[in-house]
Design a protein around this motif. Structure first.
Motif, PDB file in Angstrom:
ATOM      1  N   GLN A  55       0.817  -1.213   0.000  1.00 45.73           N
ATOM      2  CA  GLN A  55       0.000   0.000   0.000  1.00 45.73           C
ATOM      3  C   GLN A  55       0.855   1.270   0.000  1.00 45.73           C
ATOM      4  OE1 GLN A  55      -2.016  -1.612   3.409  1.00 45.73           O
ATOM      5  NE2 GLN A  55      -3.998  -1.610   2.355  1.00 45.73           N
ATOM      6  N   ASP A  56       1.902   1.296   0.794  1.00 45.14           N
ATOM      7  CA  ASP A  56       2.777   2.475   0.828  1.00 45.14           C
ATOM      8  C   ASP A  56       3.505   2.663  -0.493  1.00 45.14           C
ATOM      9  OD1 ASP A  56       1.994   3.007   3.402  1.00 45.14           O
ATOM     10  OD2 ASP A  56       3.769   2.131   4.349  1.00 45.14           O
ATOM     11  N   ASP A  57       3.763   1.568  -1.223  1.00 44.84           N
ATOM     12  CA  ASP A  57       4.424   1.679  -2.525  1.00 44.84           C
ATOM     13  C   ASP A  57       3.529   2.371  -3.547  1.00 44.84           C
ATOM     14  OD1 ASP A  57       6.666   0.439  -1.546  1.00 44.84           O
ATOM     15  OD2 ASP A  57       6.091  -1.563  -2.266  1.00 44.84           O
ATOM     16  N   ILE A  58       2.226   2.144  -3.441  1.00 42.15           N
ATOM     17  CA  ILE A  58       1.290   2.826  -4.344  1.00 42.15           C
ATOM     18  C   ILE A  58       1.343   4.331  -4.099  1.00 42.15           C
ATOM     19  CG2 ILE A  58      -1.115   3.035  -5.066  1.00 42.15           C
ATOM     20  CD1 ILE A  58      -1.547   0.162  -4.064  1.00 42.15           C
ATOM     21  N   GLY A  74      -4.251  22.216  -7.864  1.00 45.08           N
ATOM     22  CA  GLY A  74      -2.957  21.685  -8.258  1.00 45.08           C
ATOM     23  C   GLY A  74      -2.079  21.211  -7.114  1.00 45.08           C
ATOM     24  N   PHE A  75      -2.663  20.745  -6.013  1.00 47.08           N
ATOM     25  CA  PHE A  75      -1.864  20.251  -4.889  1.00 47.08           C
ATOM     26  C   PHE A  75      -1.344  18.853  -5.229  1.00 47.08           C
ATOM     27  CE2 PHE A  75      -1.078  18.459  -0.670  1.00 47.08           C
ATOM     28  CZ  PHE A  75      -0.418  19.512  -0.058  1.00 47.08           C
ATOM     29  N   PRO A  76      -0.088  18.538  -4.898  1.00 42.80           N
ATOM     30  CA  PRO A  76       0.470  17.221  -5.210  1.00 42.80           C
ATOM     31  C   PRO A  76      -0.341  16.090  -4.572  1.00 42.80           C
ATOM     32  CG  PRO A  76       2.217  18.750  -4.613  1.00 42.80           C
ATOM     33  CD  PRO A  76       0.927  19.444  -4.311  1.00 42.80           C
ATOM     34  N   THR A  77      -0.797  15.168  -5.395  1.00 43.64           N
ATOM     35  CA  THR A  77      -1.688  14.107  -4.925  1.00 43.64           C
ATOM     36  C   THR A  77      -1.004  13.174  -3.950  1.00 43.64           C
ATOM     37  OG1 THR A  77      -2.871  14.226  -7.027  1.00 43.64           O
ATOM     38  CG2 THR A  77      -3.231  12.259  -5.687  1.00 43.64           C
ATOM     39  N   GLY A  78       0.221  12.751  -4.267  1.00 45.30           N
ATOM     40  CA  GLY A  78       0.946  11.843  -3.381  1.00 45.30           C
ATOM     41  C   GLY A  78       1.206  12.449  -2.016  1.00 45.30           C
ATOM     42  N   VAL A  79       1.473  13.742  -1.990  1.00 45.87           N
ATOM     43  CA  VAL A  79       1.678  14.434  -0.712  1.00 45.87           C
ATOM     44  C   VAL A  79       0.382  14.428   0.086  1.00 45.87           C
ATOM     45  CG1 VAL A  79       2.233  16.648   0.369  1.00 45.87           C
ATOM     46  CG2 VAL A  79       3.538  15.863  -1.620  1.00 45.87           C
ATOM     47  N   LYS A  80      -0.727  14.693  -0.593  1.00 36.93           N
ATOM     48  CA  LYS A  80      -2.029  14.679   0.077  1.00 36.93           C
ATOM     49  C   LYS A  80      -2.325  13.296   0.635  1.00 36.93           C
ATOM     50  CE  LYS A  80      -6.632  16.616  -0.701  1.00 36.93           C
ATOM     51  NZ  LYS A  80      -7.542  17.225  -1.701  1.00 36.93           N
ATOM     52  N   TRP A  81      -2.048  12.266  -0.142  1.00 33.18           N
ATOM     53  CA  TRP A  81      -2.255  10.912   0.341  1.00 33.18           C
ATOM     54  C   TRP A  81      -1.382  10.624   1.561  1.00 33.18           C
ATOM     55  CZ3 TRP A  81      -2.549   7.025  -4.368  1.00 33.18           C
ATOM     56  CH2 TRP A  81      -3.669   7.338  -5.139  1.00 33.18           C
ATOM     57  N   GLY A  82      -0.174  11.155   1.554  1.00 34.61           N
ATOM     58  CA  GLY A  82       0.742  10.916   2.665  1.00 34.61           C
ATOM     59  C   GLY A  82       0.314  11.542   3.969  1.00 34.61           C
ATOM     60  N   LEU A  83      -0.663  12.433   3.924  1.00 35.99           N
ATOM     61  CA  LEU A  83      -1.163  13.066   5.141  1.00 35.99           C
ATOM     62  C   LEU A  83      -2.141  12.179   5.905  1.00 35.99           C
ATOM     63  CD1 LEU A  83      -1.820  16.682   3.773  1.00 35.99           C
ATOM     64  CD2 LEU A  83       0.154  15.885   5.090  1.00 35.99           C
ATOM     65  N   MET A  84      -2.639  11.144   5.237  1.00 36.39           N
ATOM     66  CA  MET A  84      -3.552  10.229   5.930  1.00 36.39           C
ATOM     67  C   MET A  84      -2.800   9.508   7.056  1.00 36.39           C
ATOM     68  SD  MET A  84      -6.677  10.309   4.613  1.00 36.39           S
ATOM     69  CE  MET A  84      -7.535   8.718   4.614  1.00 36.39           C
ATOM     70  N   PRO A  85      -3.441   9.255   8.195  1.00 37.18           N
ATOM     71  CA  PRO A  85      -2.746   8.670   9.351  1.00 37.18           C
ATOM     72  C   PRO A  85      -2.214   7.274   9.070  1.00 37.18           C
ATOM     73  CG  PRO A  85      -5.120   8.700   9.702  1.00 37.18           C
ATOM     74  CD  PRO A  85      -4.865   9.508   8.480  1.00 37.18           C
ATOM     75  N   LYS A  86      -1.071   6.980   9.659  1.00 39.59           N
ATOM     76  CA  LYS A  86      -0.436   5.664   9.502  1.00 39.59           C
ATOM     77  C   LYS A  86      -0.926   4.661  10.530  1.00 39.59           C
ATOM     78  CE  LYS A  86       2.302   7.486   6.364  1.00 39.59           C
ATOM     79  NZ  LYS A  86       2.093   7.196   4.927  1.00 39.59           N
TER      80      LYS A  86
END
Length: 451
Positions: A55-58, A74-86
């Motif tokens: 999942q983290d590789d995606i 135009g916010f970076p999508t991967g950065v936005k995804w990375g904000l979701m809690p681990k």
């Protein structure tokens, strides 16, 4: 609407190598349903993501590809995804697709949902896997009735094929997807207003922080992405980061392709998938065919009603966020509008500001009171009843309603075209100012504090 390819006059056929979003489209404009979508390599990226990628590789792949939001910010999508809690103990998370395409002069998401509904579903499925979300919603503009019908049918097809629901592709991962039609409010395009509306509340933007990644739908971690953004995900997963980056033109800081268009009195109004970095002149001349006979280009907006006006000499700007910023405005949605020489800019702006004033949620004072004030002044100028100082008052409102002055980005977007129109076409505004002898006494005029 029309949709052509990279080459002028349709010389280059759409292909999976060059048109990741549109190569599956049918020539007759009908929807691509599941059997045809599978025959065109549909859900292959989802199978790869489920079988071969952590999942983290995606998330990292999307981040490395440089995918940015296609809704206008135009916010970076991967950065936005990375904000979701681990934290794995948080087992309720949501993925929302922002399909509330209410920006005037924008219809790109509509085309994708009506003709390629499974592409959006596959993009959401992969994204849900990456974000560990168990439920998703497509928040759809209520007027998009055909899109709603097609999406609901595609969701049922995906469920029947085991691509949605329980234990998807034998992975043990569950994901439910629902189509939710909105009530037709422009402000729902703001992600937190969308969340409030989905919960059954008034569609007001929320204070941030906390951001939706921490506290979103019903207080749970939530990620909100635009339709076109999510539709890019399958191709990135299937064909890789280097290929995706190679699609953009040299000089572009944005990666991949973008659905771009031109409307107005052009010979060939339409929608095309083009590489980031293509010039606005290519879009206008080679694809839209230039202005119709008898009309001249007076001005143009690069990406929806909330972007500033530009002049014909700005057509050599590259169509990516930084390229349009160099000539003084934002790329927005990438669907441009041509303004011909028969249009009075005061009337055009009055019409625009009426729309934005009506669509304000009314939560903050500058937007609630400032936008109707601009409409009254523009209406007076349009009718030749403008008073000395009205143009300066409008410019004052542009400043008072600018970025950082209001609760959300609605008002700054509303006044950006107003400020640019006065900048480039001030004589048209001055023509509506009444003679000094007809001026209204000062106390009857609006007072601008601090002016």
């Amino acid at each position: 609407m029309t949709l052509t390819s990279f080459g002028p006059a349709n010389r280059i056929k759409r292909s999976a190598e060059t048109h990741p979003l549109t190569w599956r489209l049918r020539d007759d404009g009908e929807a691509v349903w599941l059997d045809e979508y599978l025959a065109k390599n549909g859900y292959a990226a989802a199978r790869k993501a489920f079988a071969d990628m952590a999942q983290d590789d995606i998330v990292q792949t999307v981040k490395d590809a440089g995918l940015k939001g296609r809704g206008g910010a135009g916010f970076p999508t991967g950065v936005k995804w990375g904000l979701m809690p681990k934290d794995e103990s948080i087992n309720i998370r949501y993925l929302l697709c922002n399909a509330d395409e209410m920006e005037p002069n924008t219809w790109k998401d509509r085309m994708l949902m009506e003709q390629l509904p499974h592409l959006l579903i596959e993009g959401m499925l992969i994204s849900a896997r990456a974000l560990k979300t168990y439920r998703g919603y497509i928040f759809l503009r209520g007027e998009y009735t055909t899109a709603a019908k097609h999406l609901n049918r595609a969701v049922e097809e995906a469920k029947a094929a085991g691509l949605l629901g329980k234990n998807i592709l034998g992975s043990g991962f569950d994901f439910e997807l629902f189509v939710h039609t909105g009530a037709g409010r422009y402000i729902c395009g703001e992600e937190t207003a969308l969340i409030n509306s989905l919960e059954g509340r008034r569609a007001n933007p929320r204070s941030k922080p906390p951001f939706p990644a921490a506290v979103g739908v019903w207080g749970k971690p939530t990620c909100v992405n635009n339709v076109e953004t999510l539709c890019n995900v399958p191709a990135i997963i299937a064909d890789g980061v280097d290929w995706y980056k190679s699609l953009a033109r040299e000089g572009s800081e944005d990666m991949g392709t973008k659905l771009m268009g031109f409307s107005g009195k052009v010979k060939n109004p339409g929608l095309w998938e083009l590489p980031f970095g293509v010039t606005a002149r290519e879009l206008f001349e080679d694809y839209a065919g230039g202005m119709r006979d008898g009309y001249k280009l007076k001005a143009w907006q690069p990406g929806g009603a909330g972007t500033g006006f530009l002049l014909p000499e700005h057509l050599d700007a590259q169509m990516y966020a930084g390229g349009i910023a160099k000539v003084g405005t934002r790329m927005g949605t990438g669907l441009a509008m041509a303004v011909d020489d028969s249009v009075n800019m005061v009337s055009l702006l009055r019409n625009m500001e009426q729309f934005f004033a009506r669509e304000s949620c009314g939560f903050c004072t500058p937007c609630r009171d400032g936008l109707p004030w601009s409409v009254k002044l523009l209406m007076a100028i349009e009718e030749g009843r403008g008073q000395p100082g009205d143009i300066e008052t409008l410019l004052g409102l542009v400043g008072f309603l600018g970025p950082g002055k209001t609760f959300c980005a609605h008002a700054p977007g509303a006044v950006e075209p107003l400020g640019s129109a006065i900048k480039y076409f001030r004589p048209e505004f001055e023509a509506g100012i009444a003679p000094a002898s007809a001026a209204v006494p000062p106390l009857a005029r609006p007072i601008v504090v601090g002016a």
